[in-house]
Design a protein around this motif. Sequence first.
Motif, PDB file in Angstrom:
ATOM      1  N   ASP A  67      52.590  40.007  45.524  1.00  0.00           N
ATOM      2  CA  ASP A  67      51.272  39.651  46.138  1.00  0.00           C
ATOM      3  C   ASP A  67      50.715  40.887  46.765  1.00  0.00           C
ATOM      4  O   ASP A  67      49.633  40.768  47.369  1.00  0.00           O
ATOM      5  CB  ASP A  67      51.242  38.317  46.744  1.00  0.00           C
ATOM      6  CG  ASP A  67      51.131  37.096  45.923  1.00  0.00           C
ATOM      7  OD1 ASP A  67      50.941  37.376  44.793  1.00  0.00           O
ATOM      8  OD2 ASP A  67      51.604  36.003  46.465  1.00  0.00           O
ATOM      9  N   LYS A 100      50.451  43.613  46.114  1.00  0.00           N
ATOM     10  CA  LYS A 100      49.617  44.400  45.443  1.00  0.00           C
ATOM     11  C   LYS A 100      48.095  44.222  45.654  1.00  0.00           C
ATOM     12  O   LYS A 100      46.936  45.057  45.291  1.00  0.00           O
ATOM     13  CB  LYS A 100      49.961  44.155  43.626  1.00  0.00           C
ATOM     14  CG  LYS A 100      51.208  44.662  43.369  1.00  0.00           C
ATOM     15  CD  LYS A 100      51.399  44.382  41.856  1.00  0.00           C
ATOM     16  CE  LYS A 100      52.850  44.674  41.472  1.00  0.00           C
ATOM     17  NZ  LYS A 100      53.210  44.412  40.166  1.00  0.00           N
ATOM     18  N   ASP A 101      47.738  42.978  45.850  1.00  0.00           N
ATOM     19  CA  ASP A 101      46.406  42.639  46.236  1.00  0.00           C
ATOM     20  C   ASP A 101      45.858  42.711  47.839  1.00  0.00           C
ATOM     21  O   ASP A 101      44.981  42.513  48.108  1.00  0.00           O
ATOM     22  CB  ASP A 101      46.299  41.075  45.882  1.00  0.00           C
ATOM     23  CG  ASP A 101      46.422  40.601  44.509  1.00  0.00           C
ATOM     24  OD1 ASP A 101      46.121  41.378  43.694  1.00  0.00           O
ATOM     25  OD2 ASP A 101      47.395  39.699  44.297  1.00  0.00           O
ATOM     26  N   GLN A 102      46.800  43.327  48.276  1.00  0.00           N
ATOM     27  CA  GLN A 102      46.501  43.472  49.898  1.00  0.00           C
ATOM     28  C   GLN A 102      46.253  45.262  50.130  1.00  0.00           C
ATOM     29  O   GLN A 102      46.262  45.624  51.547  1.00  0.00           O
ATOM     30  CB  GLN A 102      47.753  43.187  50.626  1.00  0.00           C
ATOM     31  CG  GLN A 102      48.097  41.834  50.554  1.00  0.00           C
ATOM     32  CD  GLN A 102      47.223  40.906  50.850  1.00  0.00           C
ATOM     33  OE1 GLN A 102      46.402  41.186  51.816  1.00  0.00           O
ATOM     34  NE2 GLN A 102      47.105  39.634  50.489  1.00  0.00           N
ATOM     35  N   ASN A 114      44.248  46.141  53.350  1.00  0.00           N
ATOM     36  CA  ASN A 114      44.291  45.145  54.279  1.00  0.00           C
ATOM     37  C   ASN A 114      45.176  45.321  55.416  1.00  0.00           C
ATOM     38  O   ASN A 114      45.896  46.330  55.274  1.00  0.00           O
ATOM     39  CB  ASN A 114      44.515  43.706  53.436  1.00  0.00           C
ATOM     40  CG  ASN A 114      43.298  43.362  52.678  1.00  0.00           C
ATOM     41  OD1 ASN A 114      42.168  43.888  52.706  1.00  0.00           O
ATOM     42  ND2 ASN A 114      43.567  42.238  51.738  1.00  0.00           N
ATOM     43  N   THR A 138      49.354  31.805  48.387  1.00  0.00           N
ATOM     44  CA  THR A 138      48.293  32.814  47.707  1.00  0.00           C
ATOM     45  C   THR A 138      46.834  32.936  47.985  1.00  0.00           C
ATOM     46  O   THR A 138      46.320  31.348  47.902  1.00  0.00           O
ATOM     47  CB  THR A 138      48.492  33.317  46.434  1.00  0.00           C
ATOM     48  OG1 THR A 138      50.137  33.319  46.245  1.00  0.00           O
ATOM     49  CG2 THR A 138      47.937  34.363  45.799  1.00  0.00           C
ATOM     50  N   ILE A 172      36.244  33.676  45.963  1.00  0.00           N
ATOM     51  CA  ILE A 172      37.480  33.806  45.578  1.00  0.00           C
ATOM     52  C   ILE A 172      37.684  32.756  44.245  1.00  0.00           C
ATOM     53  O   ILE A 172      36.876  32.116  44.114  1.00  0.00           O
ATOM     54  CB  ILE A 172      38.513  33.407  46.648  1.00  0.00           C
ATOM     55  CG1 ILE A 172      38.098  33.878  47.915  1.00  0.00           C
ATOM     56  CG2 ILE A 172      39.997  33.482  46.075  1.00  0.00           C
ATOM     57  CD1 ILE A 172      38.838  32.859  48.964  1.00  0.00           C
ATOM     58  N   LYS A 219      42.743  28.936  42.459  1.00  0.00           N
ATOM     59  CA  LYS A 219      43.865  28.670  41.369  1.00  0.00           C
ATOM     60  C   LYS A 219      44.503  27.285  41.786  1.00  0.00           C
ATOM     61  O   LYS A 219      45.197  27.148  42.891  1.00  0.00           O
ATOM     62  CB  LYS A 219      45.035  29.707  41.939  1.00  0.00           C
ATOM     63  CG  LYS A 219      44.669  31.205  41.912  1.00  0.00           C
ATOM     64  CD  LYS A 219      45.323  32.166  42.381  1.00  0.00           C
ATOM     65  CE  LYS A 219      44.964  33.610  42.347  1.00  0.00           C
ATOM     66  NZ  LYS A 219      45.936  34.619  43.246  1.00  0.00           N
ATOM     67  N   SER A 232      48.254  38.234  55.621  1.00  0.00           N
ATOM     68  CA  SER A 232      47.314  39.183  55.560  1.00  0.00           C
ATOM     69  C   SER A 232      46.087  38.528  56.340  1.00  0.00           C
ATOM     70  O   SER A 232      45.720  37.375  56.161  1.00  0.00           O
ATOM     71  CB  SER A 232      46.709  39.255  54.187  1.00  0.00           C
ATOM     72  OG  SER A 232      45.666  39.922  53.930  1.00  0.00           O
ATOM     73  N   ASP A 261      43.048  37.743  54.131  1.00  0.00           N
ATOM     74  CA  ASP A 261      43.161  36.503  53.515  1.00  0.00           C
ATOM     75  C   ASP A 261      43.155  35.212  54.401  1.00  0.00           C
ATOM     76  O   ASP A 261      42.502  34.257  54.110  1.00  0.00           O
ATOM     77  CB  ASP A 261      44.577  36.181  52.775  1.00  0.00           C
ATOM     78  CG  ASP A 261      44.823  37.067  51.573  1.00  0.00           C
ATOM     79  OD1 ASP A 261      43.820  38.018  51.216  1.00  0.00           O
ATOM     80  OD2 ASP A 261      45.945  37.214  51.037  1.00  0.00           O
TER      81      ASP A 261
END
Length: 419
Positions: A127, A129-131, A134, A208, A354, A357, A395, A398
């Motif tokens: 996860d 990878k999405d930061q 940030n 997430t 967003i 999920k 994060s 997030d």
Amino acid sequence: MQKYQNHAKGLQARFIQYVQIDTQSDPLSPTVPSTMKQKDLAKVLVEQLIEIGINDAHLDEFGYVYATIPSNSDKQVPVICFCSHMDTSPDCSGTNVKPIIHTNYQGQDLVLPDDNTIILRMSEHPDLKDQIGNDVITASGTTLLGADNKAGVAEIMEAAAFLVQHPDIKHGTIKILFTPDEEIGRGVDKADLKKLGADFGYTIDGETLGSIEDETFSADGAVLTIYGVSTHPGFAKGKMESAIKILSDVISSLPSECLSPESTEGKEGFLHPVNISGSVEQAEARFIIRAFDDEELKANGELLDATVQNIIEDFPNATYELKITAQYRNMKKVLDQYPQVIANGIAAIERAGIKPKQQSIRGGTDGSRLSFMGLPCPNIFAGEHAFHGKQEWASIQDMEKAVETIINIALIWEEQAFV
């Protein structure tokens, strides 16, 4: 309408303050809450809620915080509760947490300074990878961070402040509930739902970005006590039956290739020893038993019992006692009856820009039991990751999206209501 912005890093400041207050719960304690230090955070939250302008905020004798944001709508809007738990896991120390902000994260390994063997690598935490770009927060390497669930607490507090400060955002009555002892399965034991007075709820305790969880494990706890035969070890031949060794044999005989946290994923359940204590004469192990299906859950408990019976046959003078106690059940059984609760959560996430999920969680939340107590309550992401250990992280960006989602949930329920 005002759009939420993290002005002056208020959300970050709240979170940093909260994680530095030790609120670790204790499964062996008989008190409610299990540790009085959980009230240290609860008192801070009540003070801050009153400062925000929520005058009925209060802490009860059991360590629960209740508060109400009154409706500012002319419509008959269902009463919505937002809930997070204040305690942190017994699995890792929560004392002297030193939060570290890694600004503008660029994918590098994060070596935690107080123990440089604790390293967050993107390969192990996908996860991350999405930061990129940030701000990632960790602890310093000797404790957990406490994002589970102080991220959710901070997000609810920030959303509450925003709603009070912006009366142009129409909403129905909003209830706030902060609970103790969720990590040890007692999070709503003393929750007063009549006093709370909510129709539907959302726990803010997910992982997430974008996740909404409508399904949890069903869960039991088990205490296995072995009663052995103790005698002087110098004269023990043919007489001693060590409870420690019997218990060790039981645990080593349980499946390791399946029914173990280390070897399961997805919808697979497990049977997991979490604590062992004792002596030659008497030894005890505590287990958590998990499955998404109640029949499978029952079968896992029966497997534990059968394993003990098989082992103890070789020890004619030893006996055992196995107590299995229900903890919570899969909330999907309840939530499937209230599709609007999930639909509005999904819409709120989408409105925050967003991709939602919808998923199951290999764990539980207060919402599991609240749902069966009459308060349908799915789980919304809080941005917490790698919880219950020293590599826990969160994060800020997030978390900001979680605040925006909470605000959107309140707004959407009001929009759908009738005058």
